[in-house]
Design a protein around this motif. Structure first.
Motif, PDB file in Angstrom:
ATOM      1  N   ILE A 181       0.852  -1.184   0.000  1.00 45.94           N
ATOM      2  CA  ILE A 181       0.000   0.000   0.000  1.00 45.94           C
ATOM      3  C   ILE A 181       0.893   1.241   0.000  1.00 45.94           C
ATOM      4  CG2 ILE A 181      -1.935  -1.060   1.225  1.00 45.94           C
ATOM      5  CD1 ILE A 181      -0.839   0.558   3.707  1.00 45.94           C
ATOM      6  N   GLN A 182       0.278   2.353  -0.287  1.00 47.16           N
ATOM      7  CA  GLN A 182       1.026   3.604  -0.174  1.00 47.16           C
ATOM      8  C   GLN A 182       0.219   4.564   0.686  1.00 47.16           C
ATOM      9  OE1 GLN A 182       1.371   6.438  -3.515  1.00 47.16           O
ATOM     10  NE2 GLN A 182       3.577   6.242  -3.294  1.00 47.16           N
ATOM     11  N   LEU A 183       0.871   5.146   1.695  1.00 43.96           N
ATOM     12  CA  LEU A 183       0.213   6.166   2.500  1.00 43.96           C
ATOM     13  C   LEU A 183       0.582   7.523   1.917  1.00 43.96           C
ATOM     14  CD1 LEU A 183       0.772   4.692   6.077  1.00 43.96           C
ATOM     15  CD2 LEU A 183      -1.333   4.686   4.742  1.00 43.96           C
ATOM     16  N   LYS A 184      -0.437   8.292   1.594  1.00 43.43           N
ATOM     17  CA  LYS A 184      -0.237   9.549   0.861  1.00 43.43           C
ATOM     18  C   LYS A 184       0.217  10.684   1.767  1.00 43.43           C
ATOM     19  CE  LYS A 184      -1.865   8.568  -3.324  1.00 43.43           C
ATOM     20  NZ  LYS A 184      -0.975   8.676  -4.472  1.00 43.43           N
ATOM     21  N   TYR A 185       1.061  11.540   1.231  1.00 47.33           N
ATOM     22  CA  TYR A 185       1.410  12.743   1.985  1.00 47.33           C
ATOM     23  C   TYR A 185       0.334  13.806   1.788  1.00 47.33           C
ATOM     24  CZ  TYR A 185       3.321  15.020  -2.302  1.00 47.33           C
ATOM     25  OH  TYR A 185       3.489  15.581  -3.536  1.00 47.33           O
ATOM     26  N   THR A 186       0.356  14.812   2.638  1.00 47.36           N
ATOM     27  CA  THR A 186      -0.648  15.872   2.547  1.00 47.36           C
ATOM     28  C   THR A 186       0.039  17.230   2.312  1.00 47.36           C
ATOM     29  OG1 THR A 186      -0.766  16.551   4.870  1.00 47.36           O
ATOM     30  CG2 THR A 186      -1.976  14.538   4.259  1.00 47.36           C
ATOM     31  N   ASP A 187      -0.731  18.292   2.516  1.00 43.44           N
ATOM     32  CA  ASP A 187      -0.212  19.663   2.320  1.00 43.44           C
ATOM     33  C   ASP A 187       1.073  19.926   3.103  1.00 43.44           C
ATOM     34  OD1 ASP A 187      -1.755  19.421   4.680  1.00 43.44           O
ATOM     35  OD2 ASP A 187      -2.047  21.587   4.777  1.00 43.44           O
ATOM     36  N   ASP A 188       1.234  19.267   4.260  1.00 49.19           N
ATOM     37  CA  ASP A 188       2.440  19.479   5.080  1.00 49.19           C
ATOM     38  C   ASP A 188       3.694  19.219   4.252  1.00 49.19           C
ATOM     39  OD1 ASP A 188       0.085  18.567   6.563  1.00 49.19           O
ATOM     40  OD2 ASP A 188       1.306  18.839   8.361  1.00 49.19           O
ATOM     41  N   THR A 189       3.689  18.076   3.556  1.00 46.45           N
ATOM     42  CA  THR A 189       4.848  17.696   2.746  1.00 46.45           C
ATOM     43  C   THR A 189       4.871  18.465   1.427  1.00 46.45           C
ATOM     44  OG1 THR A 189       4.873  15.517   3.769  1.00 46.45           O
ATOM     45  CG2 THR A 189       6.021  15.725   1.648  1.00 46.45           C
ATOM     46  N   ALA A 190       3.686  18.712   0.862  1.00 52.22           N
ATOM     47  CA  ALA A 190       3.636  19.470  -0.402  1.00 52.22           C
ATOM     48  C   ALA A 190       4.331  20.817  -0.216  1.00 52.22           C
ATOM     49  CB  ALA A 190       2.191  19.669  -0.841  1.00 52.22           C
ATOM     50  N   MET A 191       4.080  21.465   0.927  1.00 50.50           N
ATOM     51  CA  MET A 191       4.686  22.785   1.150  1.00 50.50           C
ATOM     52  C   MET A 191       6.157  22.681   1.555  1.00 50.50           C
ATOM     53  SD  MET A 191       1.696  25.190   2.653  1.00 50.50           S
ATOM     54  CE  MET A 191       2.325  26.612   1.780  1.00 50.50           C
ATOM     55  N   ALA A 192       6.497  21.651   2.339  1.00 54.55           N
ATOM     56  CA  ALA A 192       7.903  21.438   2.732  1.00 54.55           C
ATOM     57  C   ALA A 192       8.764  21.201   1.495  1.00 54.55           C
ATOM     58  CB  ALA A 192       8.005  20.256   3.686  1.00 54.55           C
ATOM     59  N   LYS A 193       8.182  20.458   0.541  1.00 52.29           N
ATOM     60  CA  LYS A 193       8.861  20.174  -0.719  1.00 52.29           C
ATOM     61  C   LYS A 193       9.245  21.483  -1.416  1.00 52.29           C
ATOM     62  CE  LYS A 193       6.439  17.232  -3.736  1.00 52.29           C
ATOM     63  NZ  LYS A 193       5.556  16.963  -4.885  1.00 52.29           N
ATOM     64  N   SER A 194       8.329  22.449  -1.428  1.00 50.64           N
ATOM     65  CA  SER A 194       8.615  23.737  -2.092  1.00 50.64           C
ATOM     66  C   SER A 194       9.712  24.505  -1.365  1.00 50.64           C
ATOM     67  CB  SER A 194       7.350  24.611  -2.149  1.00 50.64           C
ATOM     68  OG  SER A 194       6.398  24.007  -2.976  1.00 50.64           O
ATOM     69  N   VAL A 195       9.705  24.465  -0.030  1.00 47.59           N
ATOM     70  CA  VAL A 195      10.747  25.184   0.724  1.00 47.59           C
ATOM     71  C   VAL A 195      12.103  24.545   0.413  1.00 47.59           C
ATOM     72  CG1 VAL A 195      11.559  25.970   2.981  1.00 47.59           C
ATOM     73  CG2 VAL A 195       9.107  25.795   2.558  1.00 47.59           C
ATOM     74  N   CYS A 196      12.153  23.220   0.438  1.00 49.35           N
ATOM     75  CA  CYS A 196      13.424  22.522   0.159  1.00 49.35           C
ATOM     76  C   CYS A 196      13.915  22.866  -1.240  1.00 49.35           C
ATOM     77  CB  CYS A 196      13.238  20.998   0.231  1.00 49.35           C
ATOM     78  SG  CYS A 196      12.962  20.344   1.864  1.00 49.35           S
ATOM     79  N   SER A 197      13.055  22.719  -2.244  1.00 47.52           N
ATOM     80  CA  SER A 197      13.534  22.897  -3.623  1.00 47.52           C
ATOM     81  C   SER A 197      13.901  24.346  -3.893  1.00 47.52           C
ATOM     82  CB  SER A 197      12.527  22.359  -4.647  1.00 47.52           C
ATOM     83  OG  SER A 197      11.317  23.046  -4.532  1.00 47.52           O
ATOM     84  N   SER A 198      13.182  25.286  -3.288  1.00 46.00           N
ATOM     85  CA  SER A 198      13.513  26.701  -3.498  1.00 46.00           C
ATOM     86  C   SER A 198      14.892  27.021  -2.908  1.00 46.00           C
ATOM     87  CB  SER A 198      12.437  27.593  -2.869  1.00 46.00           C
ATOM     88  OG  SER A 198      12.749  28.947  -3.085  1.00 46.00           O
ATOM     89  N   LEU A 199      15.133  26.590  -1.680  1.00 46.80           N
ATOM     90  CA  LEU A 199      16.431  26.874  -1.039  1.00 46.80           C
ATOM     91  C   LEU A 199      17.571  26.199  -1.792  1.00 46.80           C
ATOM     92  CD1 LEU A 199      15.549  26.541   2.771  1.00 46.80           C
ATOM     93  CD2 LEU A 199      16.053  28.658   1.519  1.00 46.80           C
ATOM     94  N   LEU A 200      17.333  24.970  -2.226  1.00 47.41           N
ATOM     95  CA  LEU A 200      18.407  24.228  -2.895  1.00 47.41           C
ATOM     96  C   LEU A 200      18.723  24.798  -4.273  1.00 47.41           C
ATOM     97  CD1 LEU A 200      17.390  20.630  -1.762  1.00 47.41           C
ATOM     98  CD2 LEU A 200      19.571  21.756  -1.255  1.00 47.41           C
ATOM     99  N   GLN A 201      17.697  25.270  -4.965  1.00 48.00           N
ATOM    100  CA  GLN A 201      17.935  25.818  -6.308  1.00 48.00           C
ATOM    101  C   GLN A 201      18.482  27.243  -6.247  1.00 48.00           C
ATOM    102  OE1 GLN A 201      15.520  25.174  -9.610  1.00 48.00           O
ATOM    103  NE2 GLN A 201      16.410  23.127  -9.475  1.00 48.00           N
TER     104      GLN A 201
END
Ligand code: F2R
Ligand code: MG
Ligand code: MG
Ligand code: MG
Length: 354
Positions: free
Chosen positions: A55-75
């Motif tokens: 099965i796969q347990l889905k992520y929610t807005d918490d991770t969706a937004m964390a993903k943007s912070v990570c990718s913005s800082l890294l890029q």
């Protein structure tokens, strides 16, 4: 050069996504003062049983937004408010059904319009500072996404400064962004711990730091062109909540989990506000230091209320301390985006090597 093991960088971000995915099935499902019974939690997320399931347990807005912070800082290799706002907006419109807060979505809509004319991004804070009659949001949506800032920054001052800047884009209420600062500082302290954490010392140090942070806080002025233009206001303080956490830890109610959950829910709370969720996440970590990552996560979820977000923040702090090696493999395997969060952690780690 920063001397922290890669495993702890990975533990931070993987701990966060795992907390989100494992806590999500219980979010807002249980407001009983006794929280959620252990058996009920285990029936959904017991790592031994999950190991046999495809099965796969889905992520929610918490991770969706964390993903943007990570990718913005890294890029960008620095904080860029407009870049981050664009990433939040694109992520939301790509997958709007990740369980976002009911007001933050209006900010994304305004940014989407602004993206049509670059000029309107001159005041990227306008939507956030206009919310709730100019008071701004105190939802926990800023705190749930800032853990990576403790991986990106070196100095305490930069950690505080960036956590605040990454928060006020959507959460201009002082409790919204100060909650995020407390979360980032908690991760910072946990990942840098070089020996066993003494929970009382940990809280005392946070009290000193948050006293300083909160003495300079106020709502961000509506319509301001500057990111640094604050007005002051008083009332709730995270410093006070930390004093309560210290009292709870000294009372050391670790024998009876049921009584402890009841007490914690009545004095700290566990709702969607940063004021309740951030202290609940931090306490969950400190209270369970004897028991390790897995037990810590069960405890965070057992509080009930905003379980995905409390578990995501607690997971980031606990993962920073115990490292990826302490996270059950089956949790890593069933939680969507674990691998990608591990890669983000590796990228932050590499930044400090150069
Ligand atoms: N939204 C949810 N969960 C709702 C249920 C989802 C469920 N899975 C389902 O669909 O069945 N979870 C997510 O939202 C929280 C983060 O929210 P965020 O990003 O802070 O949003 P927002 O809209 O800014 O604030 C949330 C609510 O807080 C109240 N509020 C905030 N500031 C206020 C103020 N100044 N005055 C009065 N109220 C204020 C409002 O009710 C906002 O809508 C996380 O739990 C994430 O998981
Ligand atoms: Mg999830
Ligand atoms: Mg969520
Ligand atoms: Mg939540």
């Amino acid at each position: 050069m920063l001397k922290i093991a890669r495993d702890r960088f990975q533990g931070c971000l993987v701990g966060s996504v795992i907390g989100d995915c494992l806590g999500a099935p219980f979010e807002m499902q249980n407001w009983n003062e006794n929280g959620i019974p252990r058996q009920k939690i285990l029936s959904v997320i017991n790592p031994k049983e999950l190991a046999d399931k495809y099965i796969q347990l889905k992520y929610t807005d918490d991770t969706a937004m964390a993903k943007s912070v990570c990718s913005s800082l890294l890029q960008c290799k620095e904080f860029d408010a407009v870049d981050l706002a664009k990433r939040f907006t694109e992520e939301y419109f790509k997958e709007p059904d990740r369980g976002y807060g009911s007001n933050i979505v209006f900010i994304f809509e305004q940014w989407k319009n602004a993206m049509k004319t670059e000029l309107n991004f001159k005041n990227v804070l306008y939507p956030s500072t206009s919310q709730f009659d100019g008071k701004g949001s105190y939802g926990n949506g800023a705190a749930m996404r800032v853990s990576c800032i403790a991986l990106f920054t070196l100095s305490l001052e930069d950690c505080i400064d960036l956590a605040k800047k990454a928060s006020i884009l959507t959460h201009s209420n002082k409790n919204g962004y100060n909650g995020a600062i407390l979360q980032a500082l908690s991760v910072r302290k946990a990942i840098r711990a070089t020996c066993d954490i003494d929970p009382i010392v940990f809280v005392d140090e946070l009290i000193d730091e948050m006293k300083h942070v909160e003495s300079f806080s106020g709502e961000v002025k509506r319509n301001t062109e500057s990111l640094y233009d604050w007005t002051r206001s008083q009332s709730f303080s995270f410093t006070h909540q930390l004093e309560i956490i210290k009292k709870l830890l000294i009372a050391n109610n670790t024998e009876s989990k049921e009584n402890d959950v009841k007490l914690v829910n009545s004095v700290l709370g566990r709702d969607i506000s940063a004021q309740q969720a951030v202290p609940a996440a931090l306490y969950s970590f400190l209270r369970n230091l004897k028991f390790g990552f897995e037990e810590t996560l069960y405890y965070a979820i057992s509080l009930g209320g905003d379980t995905d977000t409390i578990a995501a923040m607690c997971g980031a702090i606990a993962g920073s301390y115990y490292g990826l090696k302490s996270i059950p493999h089956s949790w890593f395997d069933v939680c969507e985006f674990s691998r990608e969060m591990q890669q983000f952690a590796d990228d932050f780690f590499e930044l400090h090597k150069s």
